[in-house]
Design an enzyme around this catalytic site. Structure first.
Site, PDB file in Angstrom:
ATOM      1  N   GLU A  77      47.448  45.873  48.216  1.00 52.25           N
ATOM      2  CA  GLU A  77      46.233  45.682  47.426  1.00 52.25           C
ATOM      3  C   GLU A  77      45.911  44.198  47.390  1.00 52.25           C
ATOM      4  OE1 GLU A  77      46.058  46.650  43.154  1.00 52.25           O
ATOM      5  OE2 GLU A  77      43.926  47.109  43.410  1.00 52.25           O
ATOM      6  N   GLY A 125      44.029  41.436  45.411  1.00 52.07           N
ATOM      7  CA  GLY A 125      43.487  41.235  44.059  1.00 52.07           C
ATOM      8  C   GLY A 125      44.458  41.747  43.016  1.00 52.07           C
ATOM      9  N   VAL A 126      45.034  40.833  42.250  1.00 49.41           N
ATOM     10  CA  VAL A 126      46.037  41.194  41.236  1.00 49.41           C
ATOM     11  C   VAL A 126      45.492  40.948  39.826  1.00 49.41           C
ATOM     12  CG1 VAL A 126      48.384  40.719  40.412  1.00 49.41           C
ATOM     13  CG2 VAL A 126      47.886  40.590  42.868  1.00 49.41           C
ATOM     14  N   SER A 147      47.208  46.675  37.931  1.00 47.39           N
ATOM     15  CA  SER A 147      47.278  47.699  38.973  1.00 47.39           C
ATOM     16  C   SER A 147      48.676  47.782  39.597  1.00 47.39           C
ATOM     17  CB  SER A 147      46.216  47.471  40.046  1.00 47.39           C
ATOM     18  OG  SER A 147      46.409  46.229  40.665  1.00 47.39           O
ATOM     19  N   ASP A 189      46.995  37.689  46.074  1.00 50.40           N
ATOM     20  CA  ASP A 189      45.961  37.037  45.262  1.00 50.40           C
ATOM     21  C   ASP A 189      45.951  35.553  45.604  1.00 50.40           C
ATOM     22  OD1 ASP A 189      44.472  38.176  42.449  1.00 50.40           O
ATOM     23  OD2 ASP A 189      44.406  36.003  42.811  1.00 50.40           O
ATOM     24  N   ASP A 193      40.524  44.835  46.551  1.00 48.71           N
ATOM     25  CA  ASP A 193      39.938  44.644  45.216  1.00 48.71           C
ATOM     26  C   ASP A 193      40.034  43.156  44.879  1.00 48.71           C
ATOM     27  OD1 ASP A 193      38.866  45.141  42.675  1.00 48.71           O
ATOM     28  OD2 ASP A 193      40.810  45.630  41.798  1.00 48.71           O
ATOM     29  N   HIS A 226      35.484  40.284  46.182  1.00 45.88           N
ATOM     30  CA  HIS A 226      34.243  41.071  46.307  1.00 45.88           C
ATOM     31  C   HIS A 226      33.095  40.263  46.921  1.00 45.88           C
ATOM     32  CE1 HIS A 226      36.599  43.824  44.107  1.00 45.88           C
ATOM     33  NE2 HIS A 226      36.448  43.234  42.944  1.00 45.88           N
ATOM     34  N   GLU A 260      36.635  48.165  47.657  1.00 46.53           N
ATOM     35  CA  GLU A 260      35.970  48.609  46.433  1.00 46.53           C
ATOM     36  C   GLU A 260      35.056  47.543  45.834  1.00 46.53           C
ATOM     37  OE1 GLU A 260      39.312  50.163  44.245  1.00 46.53           O
ATOM     38  OE2 GLU A 260      39.351  48.440  42.924  1.00 46.53           O
ATOM     39  N   ASP A 261      34.231  47.995  44.909  1.00 49.50           N
ATOM     40  CA  ASP A 261      33.186  47.160  44.296  1.00 49.50           C
ATOM     41  C   ASP A 261      32.127  46.768  45.339  1.00 49.50           C
ATOM     42  OD1 ASP A 261      34.700  47.501  42.067  1.00 49.50           O
ATOM     43  OD2 ASP A 261      34.759  45.399  41.489  1.00 49.50           O
TER      44      ASP A 261
HETATM   45  C1  LIG Z   1      39.034  42.357  40.419  1.00 50.44           C
HETATM   46  S1  LIG Z   1      40.412  41.276  40.256  1.00 50.44           S
HETATM   47  C2  LIG Z   1      41.756  42.318  40.722  1.00 50.44           C
HETATM   48  C3  LIG Z   1      42.008  43.385  39.710  1.00 50.44           C
HETATM   49  C4  LIG Z   1      43.254  44.195  39.914  1.00 50.44           C
HETATM   50  N1  LIG Z   1      43.352  44.774  41.239  1.00 50.44           N
HETATM   51  C5  LIG Z   1      43.269  45.313  38.902  1.00 50.44           C
HETATM   52  O1  LIG Z   1      43.066  46.472  39.302  1.00 50.44           O
HETATM   53  O2  LIG Z   1      43.478  45.069  37.721  1.00 50.44           O
HETATM   54  C6  LIG Z   1      40.123  40.218  41.592  1.00 50.44           C
HETATM   55  C7  LIG Z   1      41.236  39.226  41.941  1.00 50.44           C
HETATM   56  O3  LIG Z   1      40.916  38.698  43.223  1.00 50.44           O
HETATM   57  C8  LIG Z   1      41.402  37.376  43.294  1.00 50.44           C
HETATM   58  N2  LIG Z   1      40.707  36.632  44.365  1.00 50.44           N
HETATM   59  C9  LIG Z   1      39.518  35.994  44.300  1.00 50.44           C
HETATM   60  N3  LIG Z   1      39.230  35.398  45.464  1.00 50.44           N
HETATM   61  C10 LIG Z   1      40.260  35.687  46.302  1.00 50.44           C
HETATM   62  C11 LIG Z   1      40.547  35.330  47.639  1.00 50.44           C
HETATM   63  N4  LIG Z   1      39.698  34.602  48.369  1.00 50.44           N
HETATM   64  N5  LIG Z   1      41.708  35.771  48.184  1.00 50.44           N
HETATM   65  C12 LIG Z   1      42.579  36.526  47.456  1.00 50.44           C
HETATM   66  N6  LIG Z   1      42.356  36.886  46.156  1.00 50.44           N
HETATM   67  C13 LIG Z   1      41.208  36.473  45.595  1.00 50.44           C
HETATM   68  C14 LIG Z   1      41.145  36.809  41.912  1.00 50.44           C
HETATM   69  O4  LIG Z   1      42.021  35.726  41.674  1.00 50.44           O
HETATM   70  C15 LIG Z   1      41.387  38.019  41.031  1.00 50.44           C
HETATM   71  O5  LIG Z   1      42.680  37.982  40.480  1.00 50.44           O
END
Ligand SMILES: C[S@@+](CC[C@H](N)C(=O)[O-])C[C@H]1O[C@@H](n2cnc3c(N)ncnc32)[C@H](O)[C@@H]1O
Length: 243
Positions: free
Chosen positions: A43, A45-46, A51, A69, A111, A114, A139-140
Site C-alpha cells: 500500500e 500511503g500510510v 490501514s 510513505d 492511496d 492522489h 484509489e481516490d
Molecule cells: C490518504 S493518506 C494515506 C492513508 C492511509 N492509507 C489510510 O488508509 O489511513 C496519503 C499519504 O500519502 C503520503 N504521500 C504524499 N505524497 C507522497 C509521495 N509522493 N510518495 C509517497 N507517499 C506520499 C502522505 O504523506 C500521506 O501519509
C-alpha cells in the site's frame, strides 16, 4: 460493507484510518479471493497508520505486507509483520528498489498523494512487478477531476484518462487502424480494467495466446484467430434492418 470491515472499524485503536465509506464494499468484492493464502501486498500511503492493522487482519497472517510513505514519521508504524519503506511514489528508482526487495506483488493499492502524475508514474513503474493474477488498485481517482491535483474534466494528463487509454490498449489485438491504433504489448497481460466510483482496478493475466473465436456445431468445436488478421472489417450481421 462486509462483516470483516464492519467488525474491524469498531475495533480500531488510536492509529487513525481514513477511507471513503463505499470503498469497503469494493475491497470485499476485489480482495476477498486473496485472503486464503499468503500474498505480497503493497500500500502506498500510510498517514496515521490506520490501514496497517486493517490489512494485517484482513490478509493471511503469513502475508508479506509493505507500506510506503514519503513522510519519515511513518516509519514508526512498522511492526513484526508489516514493513515500512520511506520514499517518493513518483521516483521510479525508489520503486524499482522496493520492487527488487519485496516484489513481485499480488496486490498493490495506491492511496498515496492522489496527484495524477504520481499515480501514473507509480502504475508505470510497478505494473511490471505485479504477479500473474494480481491486482493494481488506484484509489481516490476523483482527483482526476480536480485541477488542483493535475486533473480536470477530460484532462489527458489525469489518471482516469490514462486508465481509459489502458482500455484501448487492452483491445489493441483487434485494431482495424494499425497506423492510428497499433498493437500494444500490455494487451498480452491486461485481463481487465474495472472502474468503480473513485477506484480503478487493473488485473494482470498473462495470456499465452492471441484471442480466439470458437464455433461449435454437432459437437465439433473449431477455433480460429483469423478475425484478428483481417482489416477493413464489416459486419456480416448488420444491415438486416436495411441500414
Ligand atoms: C490518504 S493518506 C494515506 C492513508 C492511509 N492509507 C489510510 O488508509 O489511513 C496519503 C499519504 O500519502 C503520503 N504521500 C504524499 N505524497 C507522497 C509521495 N509522493 N510518495 C509517497 N507517499 C506520499 C502522505 O504523506 C500521506 O501519509
Amino acid at each position: 460493507m462486509s462483516d470483516f470491515f464492519e467488525t474491524h472499524l469498531s475495533k480500531t485503536d488510536d492509529r487513525l484510518l481514513t477511507k471513503w465509506a463505499h470503498y469497503f464494499e469494493i475491497y470485499t468484492r476485489e480482495l476477498s479471493r486473496f485472503r486464503e493464502r499468503p500474498i505480497t501486498f503493497l500500500e502506498i500511503g500510510v498517514f496515521k497508520g490506520g490501514s496497517v492493522p486493517m490489512w494485517q487482519a484482513f490478509f493471511h497472517p503469513e502475508s508479506r505486507l509493505l507500506f510506503v510513505d514519503i513522510d519519515q514519521d511513518c516509519a514508526k508504524f512498522a511492526n513484526a509483520n508489516a514493513h515500512v519503506e520511506i520514499g517518493n511514489q513518483a521516483d521510479p528508482e525508489f520503486l524499482a528498489q522496493i520492487s527488487a526487495k519485496y516484489g513481485p506483488f499480488d496486490v498493490i493499492l495506491d492511496d498515496g498523494s492522489h496527484i495524477n502524475t504520481h499515480q501514473i508514474k507509480s502504475f508505470t513503474a510497478l505494473w511490471p512487478h505485479i504477479r500473474d493474477g494480481g491486482l493494481y488498485l488506484v484509489e481516490d481517482c476523483h482527483t482526476s477531476y480536480w485541477p488542483g491535483f493535475g486533473g480536470g474534466y477530460r484532462n489527458e494528463a489525469s489518471f482516469i484518462e490514462f486508465a481509459k487509454r489502458l482500455v484501448d490498449k487492452m483491445h489493441s489485438w483487434y485494431t482495424d487502424q494499425d497506423a492510428l491504433f497499433p498493437f500494444h504489448p500490455i494487451a498480452k497481460e491486461l485481463h481487465s480494467v474495472r472502474f468503480y466510483d473513485s477506484i480503478v482496478v487493473s488485473e494482470k493475466q498473462l495470456k499465452t495466446d492471441r484471442p480466439t473465436t470458437l464455433t461449435a456445431q454437432n459437437g465439433t468445436v473449431s477455433r480460429s484467430q483469423r478475425a484478428l488478421d483481417i482489416r477493413g472489417r464489416t459486419s456480416i450481421f448488420a444491415g438486416k434492418d436495411g441500414s
